[in-house]
Every structure is written in structure tokens, then in C-alpha cells.
Design an enzyme around this catalytic site. Structure first.
Site, PDB file in Angstrom:
ATOM      1  N   HIS A 263       0.869  -1.191   0.000  1.00 24.56           N
ATOM      2  CA  HIS A 263       0.000   0.000   0.000  1.00 24.56           C
ATOM      3  C   HIS A 263       0.905   1.239   0.000  1.00 24.56           C
ATOM      4  O   HIS A 263       1.633   1.472  -0.961  1.00 24.56           O
ATOM      5  CB  HIS A 263      -0.917  -0.092   1.226  1.00 24.56           C
ATOM      6  CG  HIS A 263      -2.033   0.898   1.302  1.00 24.56           C
ATOM      7  ND1 HIS A 263      -2.420   1.689   0.253  1.00 24.56           N
ATOM      8  CD2 HIS A 263      -2.865   1.233   2.338  1.00 24.56           C
ATOM      9  CE1 HIS A 263      -3.434   2.463   0.627  1.00 24.56           C
ATOM     10  NE2 HIS A 263      -3.720   2.205   1.893  1.00 24.56           N
ATOM     11  N   HIS A 304      -1.956  -2.369  -9.691  1.00 26.74           N
ATOM     12  CA  HIS A 304      -2.899  -1.757  -8.757  1.00 26.74           C
ATOM     13  C   HIS A 304      -4.139  -2.627  -8.692  1.00 26.74           C
ATOM     14  O   HIS A 304      -4.565  -3.178  -9.701  1.00 26.74           O
ATOM     15  CB  HIS A 304      -3.278  -0.342  -9.230  1.00 26.74           C
ATOM     16  CG  HIS A 304      -3.876   0.485  -8.137  1.00 26.74           C
ATOM     17  ND1 HIS A 304      -5.196   0.397  -7.793  1.00 26.74           N
ATOM     18  CD2 HIS A 304      -3.310   1.381  -7.286  1.00 26.74           C
ATOM     19  CE1 HIS A 304      -5.425   1.217  -6.784  1.00 26.74           C
ATOM     20  NE2 HIS A 304      -4.303   1.822  -6.454  1.00 26.74           N
ATOM     21  N   ASP A 362       2.980   5.647  -7.090  1.00 31.21           N
ATOM     22  CA  ASP A 362       4.152   5.521  -6.221  1.00 31.21           C
ATOM     23  C   ASP A 362       5.444   5.492  -7.009  1.00 31.21           C
ATOM     24  O   ASP A 362       6.495   5.883  -6.518  1.00 31.21           O
ATOM     25  CB  ASP A 362       4.047   4.250  -5.374  1.00 31.21           C
ATOM     26  CG  ASP A 362       2.903   4.360  -4.399  1.00 31.21           C
ATOM     27  OD1 ASP A 362       2.781   5.410  -3.774  1.00 31.21           O
ATOM     28  OD2 ASP A 362       2.129   3.404  -4.294  1.00 31.21           O
TER      29      ASP A 362
HETATM   30  N1  ACO Z   1       5.276  -7.209 -10.471  1.00 26.43           N
HETATM   31  C1  ACO Z   1       5.129  -8.415 -11.082  1.00 26.43           C
HETATM   32  N2  ACO Z   1       3.947  -9.071 -11.174  1.00 26.43           N
HETATM   33  C2  ACO Z   1       2.875  -8.491 -10.653  1.00 26.43           C
HETATM   34  C3  ACO Z   1       2.940  -7.234 -10.017  1.00 26.43           C
HETATM   35  C4  ACO Z   1       4.203  -6.589  -9.946  1.00 26.43           C
HETATM   36  N3  ACO Z   1       4.312  -5.403  -9.368  1.00 26.43           N
HETATM   37  N4  ACO Z   1       1.710  -6.887  -9.566  1.00 26.43           N
HETATM   38  C5  ACO Z   1       0.885  -7.894  -9.900  1.00 26.43           C
HETATM   39  N5  ACO Z   1       1.591  -8.864 -10.572  1.00 26.43           N
HETATM   40  C6  ACO Z   1       1.032 -10.087 -11.172  1.00 26.43           C
HETATM   41  C7  ACO Z   1       0.622 -11.090 -10.114  1.00 26.43           C
HETATM   42  O1  ACO Z   1       1.702 -11.960  -9.794  1.00 26.43           O
HETATM   43  C8  ACO Z   1      -0.519 -11.776 -10.803  1.00 26.43           C
HETATM   44  O2  ACO Z   1       0.027 -12.662 -11.781  1.00 26.43           O
HETATM   45  P1  ACO Z   1      -0.756 -14.041 -12.160  1.00 26.43           P
HETATM   46  O3  ACO Z   1      -2.105 -13.616 -12.685  1.00 26.43           O
HETATM   47  O4  ACO Z   1       0.110 -14.668 -13.175  1.00 26.43           O
HETATM   48  O5  ACO Z   1      -0.864 -14.807 -10.875  1.00 26.43           O
HETATM   49  C9  ACO Z   1      -1.210 -10.665 -11.576  1.00 26.43           C
HETATM   50  O6  ACO Z   1      -0.172  -9.714 -11.841  1.00 26.43           O
HETATM   51  C10 ACO Z   1      -2.356 -10.001 -10.833  1.00 26.43           C
HETATM   52  O7  ACO Z   1      -1.848  -9.489  -9.606  1.00 26.43           O
HETATM   53  P2  ACO Z   1      -2.574  -9.553  -8.183  1.00 26.43           P
HETATM   54  O8  ACO Z   1      -1.515  -9.735  -7.122  1.00 26.43           O
HETATM   55  O9  ACO Z   1      -3.679 -10.550  -8.229  1.00 26.43           O
HETATM   56  O10 ACO Z   1      -3.183  -8.107  -8.063  1.00 26.43           O
HETATM   57  P3  ACO Z   1      -3.731  -7.464  -6.752  1.00 26.43           P
HETATM   58  O11 ACO Z   1      -4.829  -6.574  -7.176  1.00 26.43           O
HETATM   59  O12 ACO Z   1      -4.063  -8.484  -5.715  1.00 26.43           O
HETATM   60  O13 ACO Z   1      -2.486  -6.631  -6.196  1.00 26.43           O
HETATM   61  C11 ACO Z   1      -0.903  -4.888  -5.871  1.00 26.43           C
HETATM   62  C12 ACO Z   1      -2.267  -5.298  -6.473  1.00 26.43           C
HETATM   63  C13 ACO Z   1      -0.828  -5.321  -4.395  1.00 26.43           C
HETATM   64  C14 ACO Z   1      -0.763  -3.390  -5.943  1.00 26.43           C
HETATM   65  C15 ACO Z   1       0.207  -5.585  -6.678  1.00 26.43           C
HETATM   66  O14 ACO Z   1       0.124  -5.193  -8.030  1.00 26.43           O
HETATM   67  C16 ACO Z   1       1.594  -5.248  -6.121  1.00 26.43           C
HETATM   68  O15 ACO Z   1       2.046  -5.884  -5.174  1.00 26.43           O
HETATM   69  N6  ACO Z   1       2.308  -4.255  -6.726  1.00 26.43           N
HETATM   70  C17 ACO Z   1       3.590  -3.826  -6.236  1.00 26.43           C
HETATM   71  C18 ACO Z   1       3.443  -2.970  -4.976  1.00 26.43           C
HETATM   72  C19 ACO Z   1       2.888  -1.595  -5.266  1.00 26.43           C
HETATM   73  O16 ACO Z   1       3.342  -0.887  -6.167  1.00 26.43           O
HETATM   74  N7  ACO Z   1       1.896  -1.202  -4.445  1.00 26.43           N
HETATM   75  C20 ACO Z   1       1.271   0.134  -4.562  1.00 26.43           C
HETATM   76  C21 ACO Z   1      -0.180   0.013  -4.742  1.00 26.43           C
HETATM   77  S1  ACO Z   1      -0.868   1.542  -5.133  1.00 26.43           S
HETATM   78  C22 ACO Z   1      -1.009   2.365  -3.724  1.00 26.43           C
HETATM   79  O17 ACO Z   1      -1.107   1.882  -2.639  1.00 26.43           O
HETATM   80  C23 ACO Z   1      -0.996   3.821  -3.866  1.00 26.43           C
END
Ligand code: ACO
Length: 426
Positions: A263, A304, A362
Site C-alpha cells: 500500500h 494496482h 508511487d
Molecule cells: N510485479 C510483477 N507481477 C505483478 C505485479 C508486480 N508489481 N503486480 C501484480 N503482478 C502479477 C501477479 O503476480 C498476478 O500474476 P498471475 O495472474 O500470473 O498470478 C497478476 O499480476 C495479478 O496481480 P494480483 O496480485 O492478483 O493483483 P492485486 O490486485 O491483488 O495486487 C498490488 C495489487 C498489491 C498493488 C500488486 O500489483 C503489487 O504488489 N504491486 C507492487 C506494490 C505496489 O506498487 N503497491 C502500490 C499500490 S498503489 C497504492 O497503494 C498507492
């Protein structure tokens, strides 16, 4: 037309109402299901609306973000953060008189009580500033007695304004304490963002030397972070607040939730990741690591939960990021070069395209804050400062209408009832 959804449980047909949204997805009202002896299951709230709200609307597929109906791009280009705070809290943009009164009311509340400032001395110099900010906000409950009667709308308004007013002072104090430097008093002659920067980088009694470009970029960072509907920290504030706890306690729960790297901690994690990558030549290797399912590494600042398109805030941030880099003359900073290379590769790679993983706010705010001279460990504190108006507005919205304590159900998968075994028999 009123929509209905029909479900069948053990042969019995049940009709559920569909509640109509003014924008976006309608929701199935499942509240009556408990009487049928069944719950819904939705860990992580992927398909569940936890409340109704009139504050912020996001269309993640179209990349739209509206505060009280106004597009984030228009607010970021035409409004100040104070106007946005007023808009969120009151539902309408302020007239110039209303804005001046609001500004004066906030300036009245921005100083931290001298004795209370001692709270920072309990923290080691190396303590993470988020731990200081969370503790200080929670501790404010001991000072302001209007906060104890949360049923009074005027008291709630005062508390909301106090939190927006005081958070820059607390954030700057956490920074100063970490550096072993004397606190800088708030300067009521300065705007909201400039005052914060001056409390970090200036001196009490001396005129501010903060550049207008930097102050403006900081003001925009605050606007872009001001609210984001039912995100994890805001939902935490609502959940804690639903117990009728003191508002400062509810907001400090939000600070804790925001701290996580999934987050608000992501902007700090972006910079940590760029430092770990270390050189442009290693970017491709890290992109491969992020794609590897056996590797827990993720590209920080990408993806996201809601935006499956370009985050509209990221687009706005990108332009202010460029202005700050130019002003600071750091366009050739090695970490920024890595960030640009990463962004280019990720945006062309099918793994990221097919999963709709775009750079989020971010990614750019981390780079901008670094160029401003904000230390990495303070990044999430900046996010806290920006998100404060959203938290207090959601808390107030919830308390302004009938609400219930937030108490989710579970799908129990544990043991059936069994007999206790005495210690010597185990
Ligand atoms: N790098 C690589 N792969 C990713 C990333 C990433 N940053 N984010 C998602 N994926 C992949 C997942 O592994 C998943 O792959 P799959 O379908 O093959 O299993 C797919 O993309 C979907 O991702 P989820 O984890 O299901 O998406 P979710 O909505 O649960 O998570 C989150 C969103 C937590 C933001 C995630 O994208 C993440 O961890 N990103 C990096 C951290 C980040 O930048 N957070 C900031 C969020 S914005 C904010 O708070 C202002």
C-alpha cells in the site's frame, strides 16, 4: 427499474435486491442472507462493497478518478491542496471567503503542544518515522477533548480540521527527530505544502527558502494522494472508527495499514528496489525476476488492485516529476535512469501488458520525492500526510449516518469440537 438477483439455496429460491450506484457497479444487497443461514465469501474484498459513499469514484478500467465528482486531472491542475481538502470534507468547492476561513482555522490548529513534543524523545534516532507518526497521532487523543464526543457534528469537523492541520507538523517532527535536529515551528505565513517543507528544511524565524516549483510539486503530491475510496488504510479507519473509538486512534490504525509495502510503503519500496538493481545493465534481469512465479520479487510501483489502465494520478505525477528533476538538475541521476529503463521495458513486455500492470503513482512520486531531497524512509509519511483528508472525510461520512460495527464473518475450516487432553496425557 429495480434489479433483482435470484439465488437458490437447497432448492429454496431467494430474491436479492440490487442497489443502484450513481456511477459504476451496482451491488447485490446480501444483508438478508444471514437469515437463510449462509454467508458470502470474499477474502480481500475483491467483489464486496463494504459501505456506501459519496466521496470518491474510481473507474479502474477507464483510468478515471473523481473527488466529489471532479476529475483528478482538473483538480491537480487548477486547485490547491487546501481547496481539495475543503471539497472532500464539505462536498463542494469553497468560495474565496470559505477558503480563507478554512485556511485560518487550519493555521490555528497546526502547532503541537510543547509537552506533547516530548513523545518523540522516546524513539531511537533510527526509528522508522511511520512508527513515530502513528504513535503521535494516537497520542493526540489525550489532548483534545472535543474528540471524545464523536456524535457531535461540530466536534467531528474540528477534529477533522485539526488532523489535516497538525499532520505536516508531526511528519516534520518525525523527520527532524531522526536527524537529531531542533524542531522548526509552523509558519502561518506559508502555504500548506511550503510550510511542511520549511519545517523539514528551514529554520524557525527565518524566511522560507523553499523553491516554488518544489512547493507546487509537493502540493500536487498531496492532492493526488488525498483520497482513493475504500483502499486498505481508509477501510481500516472506517473499521476501527465503527467501534466508536477515539478518532485519533482510528486514524492511527489507518497509518499502520498504510505503512505496508503493498500500500503506502510502495513509494519507499520503489527506491529500495532501484538501489538494489543498482545499474541500468541489470534492469532486464530484474524484469525477468518479477515475471518468475517461483520468485517472490515484484516490480514495486507497478500494478494496482483497482486500476487496470494507466493510473490517472501517475500521469499527472509524471509531469511534476519532470519539472522537479529539471529544477534540481538531476535528470542524469543514476537511479532515475534505472527507473526510466524499467518503465520502458515493463511497458513493452507482454507479461505486464497482458496483466494490465502499469506504473502506479508511487513509481513517480518516489522518484520526485527523492529529487526533492526527501529521505526514502519519509516517503510513506508524505503519503500519510496526503491521505489525511480522505481518512477524516470517510470517518466523518460514516459517523454522519447510521452505521454498524464492522465485524466480518468467516468460513471456518478448523477442528470440530473435541475433548480436552490433560497435559500429562499428551
Ligand atoms: N510485479 C510483477 N507481477 C505483478 C505485479 C508486480 N508489481 N503486480 C501484480 N503482478 C502479477 C501477479 O503476480 C498476478 O500474476 P498471475 O495472474 O500470473 O498470478 C497478476 O499480476 C495479478 O496481480 P494480483 O496480485 O492478483 O493483483 P492485486 O490486485 O491483488 O495486487 C498490488 C495489487 C498489491 C498493488 C500488486 O500489483 C503489487 O504488489 N504491486 C507492487 C506494490 C505496489 O506498487 N503497491 C502500490 C499500490 S498503489 C497504492 O497503494 C498507492
Amino acid at each position: 427499474m429495480v434489479q433483482k438477483v435470484q439465488i437458490t439455496i437447497d432448492g429454496k429460491s431467494i430474491e436479492l435486491n440490487v442497489l443502484e450506484a450513481s456511477e459504476g457497479n451496482n451491488v447485490v444487497d446480501v444483508r438478508g442472507l444471514i437469515a437463510e443461514g449462509i454467508f458470502t465469501y470474499d477474502p480481500g474484498f475483491l467483489s464486496t462493497a463494504s459501505c456506501d459513499s459519496k466521496i470518491t469514484y474510481i473507474d479502474g478500467d477507464a483510468g478515471i478518478l473523481l473527488y466529489r465528482g471532479y476529475a483528478i486531472e482538473q483538480l491537480a491542475s487548477q486547485a490547491s491542496h487546501l481547496e481539495v481538502c475543503y471539497l472532500l470534507l464539505n462536498g463542494e468547492l469553497p468560495s474565496s471567503t470559505q477558503l480563507a476561513e478554512f485556511d485560518a482555522s487550519l493555521k490555528d490548529k497546526q502547532t503541537v503542544d510543547k509537552q506533547f513534543q516530548q513523545i518523540f524523545n522516546g524513539f531511537a534516532r533510527g526509528a522508522h518515522p511511520m512508527s513515530m507518526v502513528g504513535a503521535a497521532i494516537s497520542g493526540l487523543a489525550s489532548l483534545y477533548h472535543e474528540s471524545t464526543d464523536i456524535t457531535d457534528a461540530e466536534n467531528r469537523k474540528t477534529t477533522a480540521q485539526r488532523l489535516i492541520a497538525i499532520i505536516p507538523t508531526i511528519a516534520a517532527m518525525a523527520y527532524k527527530h531522526g536527524r537529531g535536529e531542533t524542531f522548526v515551528e509552523p509558519d502561518p505565513s506559508l502555504g500548506y505544502a511550503e510550510n511542511f517543507l520549511n519545517m523539514c528544511f528551514g529554520e524557525t524565524g527565518k524566511p522560507s527558502t523553499i523553491s516554488p516549483v518544489i512547493a507546487e510539486a509537493m502540493d500536487k503530491i498531496f492532492i493526488l494522494h488525498a483520497d482513493h475510496e475504500q483502499n486498505a488504510s481508509t477501510s481500516t479507519v472506517r473499521m476501527a472508527g465503527s467501534t466508536d473509538c477515539n478518532p485519533y486512534a482510528a486514524i492511527s490504525a489507518g497509518v499502520s495499514a498504510l505503512w505496508g509495502p503493498a500500500h503506502g510503503g510502495a513509494n519507499e519500496a520503489v527506491l529500495d528496489m532501484l538501489m538494489e538493481i543498482g545499474d541500468v545493465s541489470r534492469v532486464a534481469e530484474y524484469v525477468e525476476k518479477a515475471k518468475d512465479k517461483d520468485d517472490p520479487f515484484k516490480l514495486m510501483g507497478f500494478g494496482h488492485r483497482v486500476y487496470k489502465n494507466f493510473d490517472p494520478r501517475a500521469k499527472v505525477m509524471e509531469s511534476y516529476c519532470a519539472a522537479v528533476l529539471a529544477e534540481r538538475g538531476v535528470e542524469n541521476d543514476p537511479l532515475l535512469k534505472i527507473a526510466k529503463a524499467l518503465e520502458k521495458i515493463a511497458r513493452e513486455d507482454d507479461y505486464f501488458i497482458s496483466r494490465k500492470l502499469y506504473p502506479n503513482i508511487d513509481f513517480y512520486s518516489g522518484i520526485t520525492l527523492k529529487a526533492v531531497g526527501i529521505p526514502t524512509e519519509l516517503f510513506t509519511v508524505i503519503f500519510t500526510l496526503g491521505r489525511m483528508p480522505g481518512w477524516v472525510t470517510h470517518w466523518d461520512e460514516m459517523l454522519s449516518a447510521p452505521y454498524k460495527i464492522a465485524r466480518p464473518r468467516q468460513l471456518y475450516l478448523g477442528e470440530h469440537q473435541r475433548d480436552f487432553i490433560a497435559l500429562d496425557a499428551r
